[in-house]
Motif scaffolding. Sequence first.
Motif, PDB file in Angstrom:
ATOM      1  N   GLY A 111       0.782  -1.220   0.000  1.00 42.37           N
ATOM      2  CA  GLY A 111       0.000   0.000   0.000  1.00 42.37           C
ATOM      3  C   GLY A 111       0.819   1.279   0.000  1.00 42.37           C
ATOM      4  N   ALA A 112       2.136   1.165  -0.100  1.00 38.45           N
ATOM      5  CA  ALA A 112       2.984   2.355  -0.074  1.00 38.45           C
ATOM      6  C   ALA A 112       3.044   3.057  -1.430  1.00 38.45           C
ATOM      7  CB  ALA A 112       4.397   1.981   0.367  1.00 38.45           C
ATOM      8  N   ARG A 113       2.791   2.350  -2.521  1.00 39.90           N
ATOM      9  CA  ARG A 113       2.854   2.933  -3.867  1.00 39.90           C
ATOM     10  C   ARG A 113       1.510   2.696  -4.554  1.00 39.90           C
ATOM     11  NH1 ARG A 113       8.446   3.157  -5.582  1.00 39.90           N
ATOM     12  NH2 ARG A 113       7.668   4.480  -7.251  1.00 39.90           N
ATOM     13  N   TYR A 114       1.145   3.605  -5.430  1.00 41.02           N
ATOM     14  CA  TYR A 114      -0.091   3.423  -6.178  1.00 41.02           C
ATOM     15  C   TYR A 114       0.100   3.808  -7.635  1.00 41.02           C
ATOM     16  CZ  TYR A 114      -0.800   8.462  -5.474  1.00 41.02           C
ATOM     17  OH  TYR A 114      -0.657   9.820  -5.445  1.00 41.02           O
ATOM     18  N   LEU A 115      -0.853   3.371  -8.434  1.00 40.76           N
ATOM     19  CA  LEU A 115      -0.851   3.613  -9.868  1.00 40.76           C
ATOM     20  C   LEU A 115      -2.125   4.363 -10.219  1.00 40.76           C
ATOM     21  CD1 LEU A 115       0.257   3.012 -12.778  1.00 40.76           C
ATOM     22  CD2 LEU A 115      -1.019   0.875 -12.676  1.00 40.76           C
ATOM     23  N   LEU A 116      -1.972   5.484 -10.899  1.00 41.14           N
ATOM     24  CA  LEU A 116      -3.105   6.293 -11.346  1.00 41.14           C
ATOM     25  C   LEU A 116      -3.126   6.251 -12.874  1.00 41.14           C
ATOM     26  CD1 LEU A 116      -5.397   8.333 -10.740  1.00 41.14           C
ATOM     27  CD2 LEU A 116      -3.674  10.128 -10.986  1.00 41.14           C
ATOM     28  N   VAL A 117      -4.234   5.768 -13.432  1.00 48.58           N
ATOM     29  CA  VAL A 117      -4.349   5.597 -14.876  1.00 48.58           C
ATOM     30  C   VAL A 117      -5.671   6.175 -15.352  1.00 48.58           C
ATOM     31  CG1 VAL A 117      -4.482   3.901 -16.748  1.00 48.58           C
ATOM     32  CG2 VAL A 117      -2.982   3.479 -14.822  1.00 48.58           C
ATOM     33  N   SER A 118      -5.629   6.874 -16.464  1.00 43.88           N
ATOM     34  CA  SER A 118      -6.831   7.282 -17.194  1.00 43.88           C
ATOM     35  C   SER A 118      -6.738   6.642 -18.574  1.00 43.88           C
ATOM     36  CB  SER A 118      -6.916   8.798 -17.329  1.00 43.88           C
ATOM     37  OG  SER A 118      -7.170   9.385 -16.083  1.00 43.88           O
ATOM     38  N   LEU A 119      -7.871   6.182 -19.061  1.00 44.71           N
ATOM     39  CA  LEU A 119      -7.904   5.481 -20.341  1.00 44.71           C
ATOM     40  C   LEU A 119      -8.734   6.267 -21.351  1.00 44.71           C
ATOM     41  CD1 LEU A 119      -8.843   1.904 -19.083  1.00 44.71           C
ATOM     42  CD2 LEU A 119      -6.558   2.765 -19.541  1.00 44.71           C
ATOM     43  N   SER A 120      -8.438   6.062 -22.592  1.00 46.10           N
ATOM     44  CA  SER A 120      -9.269   6.526 -23.689  1.00 46.10           C
ATOM     45  C   SER A 120      -9.541   5.289 -24.538  1.00 46.10           C
ATOM     46  CB  SER A 120      -8.554   7.599 -24.499  1.00 46.10           C
ATOM     47  OG  SER A 120      -9.386   8.048 -25.526  1.00 46.10           O
ATOM     48  N   VAL A 121     -10.793   4.835 -24.529  1.00 52.05           N
ATOM     49  CA  VAL A 121     -11.184   3.601 -25.208  1.00 52.05           C
ATOM     50  C   VAL A 121     -11.789   3.959 -26.558  1.00 52.05           C
ATOM     51  CG1 VAL A 121     -12.549   1.491 -25.022  1.00 52.05           C
ATOM     52  CG2 VAL A 121     -11.647   2.562 -22.956  1.00 52.05           C
ATOM     53  N   VAL A 122     -11.219   3.403 -27.624  1.00 52.13           N
ATOM     54  CA  VAL A 122     -11.665   3.706 -28.979  1.00 52.13           C
ATOM     55  C   VAL A 122     -12.394   2.492 -29.543  1.00 52.13           C
ATOM     56  CG1 VAL A 122     -10.920   4.313 -31.324  1.00 52.13           C
ATOM     57  CG2 VAL A 122      -9.726   5.269 -29.343  1.00 52.13           C
ATOM     58  N   GLY A 123     -13.579   2.751 -30.086  1.00 55.25           N
ATOM     59  CA  GLY A 123     -14.362   1.688 -30.689  1.00 55.25           C
ATOM     60  C   GLY A 123     -15.298   2.263 -31.719  1.00 55.25           C
ATOM     61  N   SER A 124     -15.984   1.376 -32.410  1.00 53.68           N
ATOM     62  CA  SER A 124     -16.925   1.837 -33.431  1.00 53.68           C
ATOM     63  C   SER A 124     -18.228   1.077 -33.266  1.00 53.68           C
ATOM     64  CB  SER A 124     -16.366   1.624 -34.826  1.00 53.68           C
ATOM     65  OG  SER A 124     -16.185   0.251 -35.065  1.00 53.68           O
ATOM     66  N   GLY A 125     -19.208   1.599 -33.841  1.00 58.25           N
ATOM     67  CA  GLY A 125     -20.526   0.991 -33.762  1.00 58.25           C
ATOM     68  C   GLY A 125     -21.541   2.052 -33.396  1.00 58.25           C
ATOM     69  N   ALA A 126     -22.768   1.779 -33.754  1.00 63.93           N
ATOM     70  CA  ALA A 126     -23.831   2.756 -33.528  1.00 63.93           C
ATOM     71  C   ALA A 126     -24.084   2.964 -32.038  1.00 63.93           C
ATOM     72  CB  ALA A 126     -25.108   2.298 -34.221  1.00 63.93           C
ATOM     73  N   ASP A 127     -23.943   1.916 -31.261  1.00 64.27           N
ATOM     74  CA  ASP A 127     -24.256   2.012 -29.839  1.00 64.27           C
ATOM     75  C   ASP A 127     -23.021   1.821 -28.955  1.00 64.27           C
ATOM     76  OD1 ASP A 127     -23.931  -0.625 -30.546  1.00 64.27           O
ATOM     77  OD2 ASP A 127     -25.493  -1.356 -29.197  1.00 64.27           O
ATOM     78  N   PHE A 128     -21.857   2.191 -29.453  1.00 62.03           N
ATOM     79  CA  PHE A 128     -20.615   1.993 -28.674  1.00 62.03           C
ATOM     80  C   PHE A 128     -20.644   2.791 -27.376  1.00 62.03           C
ATOM     81  CE2 PHE A 128     -16.148   3.218 -27.728  1.00 62.03           C
ATOM     82  CZ  PHE A 128     -15.692   1.970 -27.353  1.00 62.03           C
ATOM     83  N   LYS A 129     -21.039   4.047 -27.441  1.00 64.64           N
ATOM     84  CA  LYS A 129     -21.089   4.887 -26.247  1.00 64.64           C
ATOM     85  C   LYS A 129     -22.110   4.337 -25.249  1.00 64.64           C
ATOM     86  CE  LYS A 129     -21.541   9.693 -24.718  1.00 64.64           C
ATOM     87  NZ  LYS A 129     -20.758   9.466 -23.557  1.00 64.64           N
ATOM     88  N   ALA A 130     -23.242   3.886 -25.746  1.00 63.21           N
ATOM     89  CA  ALA A 130     -24.277   3.328 -24.880  1.00 63.21           C
ATOM     90  C   ALA A 130     -23.778   2.042 -24.200  1.00 63.21           C
ATOM     91  CB  ALA A 130     -25.544   3.056 -25.678  1.00 63.21           C
ATOM     92  N   GLN A 131     -23.065   1.223 -24.933  1.00 66.54           N
ATOM     93  CA  GLN A 131     -22.502  -0.006 -24.350  1.00 66.54           C
ATOM     94  C   GLN A 131     -21.485   0.335 -23.263  1.00 66.54           C
ATOM     95  OE1 GLN A 131     -20.971  -2.142 -27.838  1.00 66.54           O
ATOM     96  NE2 GLN A 131     -22.304  -3.847 -27.238  1.00 66.54           N
ATOM     97  N   MET A 132     -20.632   1.320 -23.540  1.00 61.57           N
ATOM     98  CA  MET A 132     -19.628   1.731 -22.548  1.00 61.57           C
ATOM     99  C   MET A 132     -20.307   2.264 -21.284  1.00 61.57           C
ATOM    100  SD  MET A 132     -16.423   1.244 -23.464  1.00 61.57           S
ATOM    101  CE  MET A 132     -15.528   2.421 -22.465  1.00 61.57           C
ATOM    102  N   ASP A 133     -21.358   3.071 -21.448  1.00 54.41           N
ATOM    103  CA  ASP A 133     -22.070   3.607 -20.291  1.00 54.41           C
ATOM    104  C   ASP A 133     -22.782   2.498 -19.516  1.00 54.41           C
ATOM    105  OD1 ASP A 133     -21.222   6.166 -20.839  1.00 54.41           O
ATOM    106  OD2 ASP A 133     -23.037   6.718 -21.958  1.00 54.41           O
ATOM    107  N   ALA A 134     -23.379   1.557 -20.219  1.00 56.15           N
ATOM    108  CA  ALA A 134     -24.118   0.476 -19.565  1.00 56.15           C
ATOM    109  C   ALA A 134     -23.196  -0.451 -18.782  1.00 56.15           C
ATOM    110  CB  ALA A 134     -24.903  -0.318 -20.608  1.00 56.15           C
ATOM    111  N   HIS A 135     -21.977  -0.658 -19.261  1.00 54.69           N
ATOM    112  CA  HIS A 135     -21.037  -1.574 -18.616  1.00 54.69           C
ATOM    113  C   HIS A 135     -19.907  -0.842 -17.897  1.00 54.69           C
ATOM    114  CE1 HIS A 135     -22.895  -4.175 -21.718  1.00 54.69           C
ATOM    115  NE2 HIS A 135     -22.795  -5.107 -20.789  1.00 54.69           N
ATOM    116  N   ASP A 136     -20.128   0.431 -17.549  1.00 59.13           N
ATOM    117  CA  ASP A 136     -19.065   1.242 -16.949  1.00 59.13           C
ATOM    118  C   ASP A 136     -18.490   0.607 -15.681  1.00 59.13           C
ATOM    119  OD1 ASP A 136     -17.458   3.731 -16.878  1.00 59.13           O
ATOM    120  OD2 ASP A 136     -18.578   4.045 -14.999  1.00 59.13           O
ATOM    121  N   ALA A 137     -19.355   0.185 -14.760  1.00 60.64           N
ATOM    122  CA  ALA A 137     -18.872  -0.394 -13.497  1.00 60.64           C
ATOM    123  C   ALA A 137     -18.103  -1.693 -13.748  1.00 60.64           C
ATOM    124  CB  ALA A 137     -20.046  -0.644 -12.558  1.00 60.64           C
ATOM    125  N   GLN A 138     -18.598  -2.513 -14.645  1.00 59.75           N
ATOM    126  CA  GLN A 138     -17.938  -3.787 -14.956  1.00 59.75           C
ATOM    127  C   GLN A 138     -16.586  -3.548 -15.627  1.00 59.75           C
ATOM    128  OE1 GLN A 138     -20.365  -6.307 -17.425  1.00 59.75           O
ATOM    129  NE2 GLN A 138     -19.154  -8.138 -16.988  1.00 59.75           N
TER     130      GLN A 138
END
Length: 192
Positions: A111-138
Amino acid sequence: MPAPANRSETAPAPEDAPASEAAPAANAAPAAGGGAKAWLPLIVMTVLMPALAYAMTAFVMVPKLQKGLGVSSSAPAGEAASGKSKKEAPGAKTESIPVNKLLVNVAGTMGARYLLVSLSVVGSGADFKAQMDAHDAQLRDMAQSALATKTLADLEKPGARNMIRNELLSGFNNILGDGTVQEIYFPEFAIQ
Protein backbone atom coordinates in the motif's frame (compact mmCIF):
# COMPACT_ATOMS: atom_id res chain seq x y z
CA MET A 1 73.43 -49.89 -10.09
CA PRO A 2 71.41 -46.72 -10.59
CA ALA A 3 68.21 -46.76 -12.65
CA PRO A 4 68.69 -45.79 -16.26
CA ALA A 5 67.47 -42.34 -17.28
CA ASN A 6 64.35 -41.94 -19.34
CA ARG A 7 65.14 -43.54 -22.67
CA SER A 8 62.88 -41.22 -24.61
CA GLU A 9 65.29 -38.38 -24.01
CA THR A 10 67.81 -37.96 -26.74
CA ALA A 11 71.44 -37.66 -26.04
CA PRO A 12 72.97 -34.34 -27.00
CA ALA A 13 74.77 -34.32 -30.29
CA PRO A 14 78.54 -34.39 -30.03
CA GLU A 15 80.06 -30.97 -30.35
CA ASP A 16 82.30 -31.96 -33.20
CA ALA A 17 79.38 -33.34 -35.29
CA PRO A 18 78.13 -31.11 -38.12
CA ALA A 19 74.78 -29.29 -37.66
CA SER A 20 73.16 -31.18 -40.52
CA GLU A 21 73.58 -34.48 -38.69
CA ALA A 22 72.24 -33.09 -35.38
CA ALA A 23 68.89 -31.94 -36.72
CA PRO A 24 67.79 -33.95 -39.75
CA ALA A 25 64.10 -32.97 -39.19
CA ALA A 26 64.89 -29.29 -39.60
CA ASN A 27 65.82 -29.86 -43.22
CA ALA A 28 62.59 -31.72 -44.02
CA ALA A 29 60.36 -30.09 -46.66
CA PRO A 30 57.09 -28.47 -45.43
CA ALA A 31 53.97 -30.61 -45.87
CA ALA A 32 52.04 -30.12 -49.09
CA GLY A 33 48.34 -29.15 -48.95
CA GLY A 34 48.29 -25.35 -48.85
CA GLY A 35 46.35 -23.34 -51.40
CA ALA A 36 42.54 -23.32 -51.48
CA LYS A 37 42.13 -26.06 -48.87
CA ALA A 38 43.82 -23.92 -46.24
CA TRP A 39 41.43 -21.01 -46.91
CA LEU A 40 38.23 -23.13 -47.01
CA PRO A 41 37.33 -22.83 -43.27
CA LEU A 42 37.79 -19.07 -43.38
CA ILE A 43 35.64 -18.71 -46.50
CA VAL A 44 32.89 -20.93 -45.08
CA MET A 45 32.79 -19.01 -41.79
CA THR A 46 32.81 -15.64 -43.56
CA VAL A 47 29.73 -16.64 -45.57
CA LEU A 48 27.95 -18.80 -42.98
CA MET A 49 28.14 -16.53 -39.91
CA PRO A 50 26.30 -13.50 -41.38
CA ALA A 51 23.64 -15.80 -42.83
CA LEU A 52 23.20 -17.52 -39.46
CA ALA A 53 23.05 -14.16 -37.65
CA TYR A 54 20.37 -12.89 -40.06
CA ALA A 55 18.29 -16.05 -39.70
CA MET A 56 18.44 -15.96 -35.88
CA THR A 57 17.48 -12.29 -35.81
CA ALA A 58 14.66 -12.49 -38.35
CA PHE A 59 13.08 -15.77 -37.29
CA VAL A 60 13.84 -16.06 -33.55
CA MET A 61 14.66 -12.76 -31.85
CA VAL A 62 12.26 -10.39 -33.64
CA PRO A 63 9.18 -12.64 -33.16
CA LYS A 64 10.02 -13.06 -29.46
CA LEU A 65 10.41 -9.30 -29.02
CA GLN A 66 7.13 -8.66 -30.83
CA LYS A 67 5.37 -11.20 -28.65
CA GLY A 68 6.83 -9.66 -25.50
CA LEU A 69 5.81 -6.16 -26.52
CA GLY A 70 2.39 -7.26 -27.68
CA VAL A 71 2.92 -6.22 -31.28
CA SER A 72 1.24 -8.33 -33.94
CA SER A 73 3.00 -8.72 -37.27
CA SER A 74 0.33 -10.99 -38.75
CA ALA A 75 -1.87 -8.13 -39.99
CA PRO A 76 -1.75 -7.48 -43.73
CA ALA A 77 0.34 -4.49 -44.80
CA GLY A 78 -2.61 -2.46 -46.08
CA GLU A 79 -4.54 -2.98 -42.87
CA ALA A 80 -1.58 -2.01 -40.70
CA ALA A 81 -1.03 1.14 -42.74
CA SER A 82 -4.66 2.25 -42.54
CA GLY A 83 -4.98 1.45 -38.82
CA LYS A 84 -8.37 -0.24 -39.27
CA SER A 85 -9.16 -3.54 -37.64
CA LYS A 86 -10.83 -6.46 -39.35
CA LYS A 87 -14.11 -6.03 -37.44
CA GLU A 88 -14.57 -2.35 -38.32
CA ALA A 89 -17.18 -1.63 -40.93
CA PRO A 90 -15.99 0.60 -43.79
CA GLY A 91 -18.42 3.44 -43.04
CA ALA A 92 -18.51 3.09 -39.23
CA LYS A 93 -17.74 6.09 -37.09
CA THR A 94 -15.10 5.57 -34.40
CA GLU A 95 -15.63 7.08 -30.98
CA SER A 96 -13.24 7.69 -28.13
CA ILE A 97 -14.73 7.30 -24.65
CA PRO A 98 -12.69 8.41 -21.62
CA VAL A 99 -12.41 6.26 -18.50
CA ASN A 100 -10.94 8.66 -15.93
CA LYS A 101 -8.93 8.17 -12.78
CA LEU A 102 -8.44 4.48 -12.10
CA LEU A 103 -6.46 4.34 -8.85
CA VAL A 104 -4.97 1.05 -7.60
CA ASN A 105 -2.27 -0.01 -5.16
CA VAL A 106 0.83 -1.44 -6.81
CA ALA A 107 1.16 -5.13 -5.92
CA GLY A 108 3.97 -6.01 -3.52
CA THR A 109 4.37 -2.53 -2.03
CA MET A 110 2.04 -3.06 0.97
CA GLY A 111 0.00 0.00 0.00
CA ALA A 112 2.98 2.36 -0.07
CA ARG A 113 2.85 2.93 -3.87
CA TYR A 114 -0.09 3.42 -6.18
CA LEU A 115 -0.85 3.61 -9.87
CA LEU A 116 -3.10 6.29 -11.35
CA VAL A 117 -4.35 5.60 -14.88
CA SER A 118 -6.83 7.28 -17.19
CA LEU A 119 -7.90 5.48 -20.34
CA SER A 120 -9.27 6.53 -23.69
CA VAL A 121 -11.18 3.60 -25.21
CA VAL A 122 -11.66 3.71 -28.98
CA GLY A 123 -14.36 1.69 -30.69
CA SER A 124 -16.92 1.84 -33.43
CA GLY A 125 -20.53 0.99 -33.76
CA ALA A 126 -23.83 2.76 -33.53
CA ASP A 127 -24.26 2.01 -29.84
CA PHE A 128 -20.62 1.99 -28.67
CA LYS A 129 -21.09 4.89 -26.25
CA ALA A 130 -24.28 3.33 -24.88
CA GLN A 131 -22.50 -0.01 -24.35
CA MET A 132 -19.63 1.73 -22.55
CA ASP A 133 -22.07 3.61 -20.29
CA ALA A 134 -24.12 0.48 -19.56
CA HIS A 135 -21.04 -1.57 -18.62
CA ASP A 136 -19.06 1.24 -16.95
CA ALA A 137 -18.87 -0.39 -13.50
CA GLN A 138 -17.94 -3.79 -14.96
CA LEU A 139 -15.25 -2.25 -17.22
CA ARG A 140 -13.76 -0.22 -14.35
CA ASP A 141 -13.69 -3.27 -12.09
CA MET A 142 -12.00 -5.38 -14.78
CA ALA A 143 -9.40 -2.67 -15.45
CA GLN A 144 -8.67 -2.10 -11.75
CA SER A 145 -8.39 -5.85 -11.12
CA ALA A 146 -5.92 -6.23 -13.98
CA LEU A 147 -3.86 -3.20 -12.90
CA ALA A 148 -3.79 -4.23 -9.22
CA THR A 149 -1.91 -7.44 -10.07
CA LYS A 150 1.07 -5.54 -11.50
CA THR A 151 4.19 -5.20 -9.36
CA LEU A 152 6.56 -2.27 -9.51
CA ALA A 153 9.01 -4.42 -11.51
CA ASP A 154 6.23 -5.27 -14.00
CA LEU A 155 5.37 -1.60 -14.47
CA GLU A 156 8.98 -0.54 -15.04
CA LYS A 157 9.71 -3.13 -17.74
CA PRO A 158 10.11 -1.87 -21.31
CA GLY A 159 6.85 -2.45 -23.10
CA ALA A 160 4.81 -2.68 -19.88
CA ARG A 161 2.19 -0.28 -21.23
CA ASN A 162 1.74 -2.38 -24.35
CA MET A 163 1.26 -5.53 -22.30
CA ILE A 164 -1.28 -3.76 -20.05
CA ARG A 165 -3.00 -2.28 -23.13
CA ASN A 166 -3.38 -5.74 -24.69
CA GLU A 167 -4.66 -7.23 -21.44
CA LEU A 168 -7.27 -4.47 -21.04
CA LEU A 169 -8.24 -4.66 -24.72
CA SER A 170 -8.88 -8.38 -24.39
CA GLY A 171 -10.85 -7.94 -21.16
CA PHE A 172 -12.96 -5.09 -22.52
CA ASN A 173 -13.77 -7.08 -25.66
CA ASN A 174 -14.81 -10.05 -23.50
CA ILE A 175 -17.30 -7.80 -21.70
CA LEU A 176 -18.60 -5.76 -24.66
CA GLY A 177 -18.34 -8.32 -27.43
CA ASP A 178 -15.47 -9.37 -29.64
CA GLY A 179 -14.09 -6.56 -31.79
CA THR A 180 -16.05 -3.75 -30.15
CA VAL A 181 -13.00 -2.06 -28.63
CA GLN A 182 -10.30 -1.37 -31.21
CA GLU A 183 -7.67 0.53 -29.22
CA ILE A 184 -6.90 1.78 -25.73
CA TYR A 185 -4.75 4.82 -25.03
CA PHE A 186 -3.26 6.05 -21.73
CA PRO A 187 -3.58 9.83 -21.43
CA GLU A 188 -2.47 9.46 -17.79
CA PHE A 189 -0.20 6.76 -16.41
CA ALA A 190 1.52 7.67 -13.14
CA ILE A 191 3.24 5.56 -10.51
CA GLN A 192 3.54 7.27 -7.14
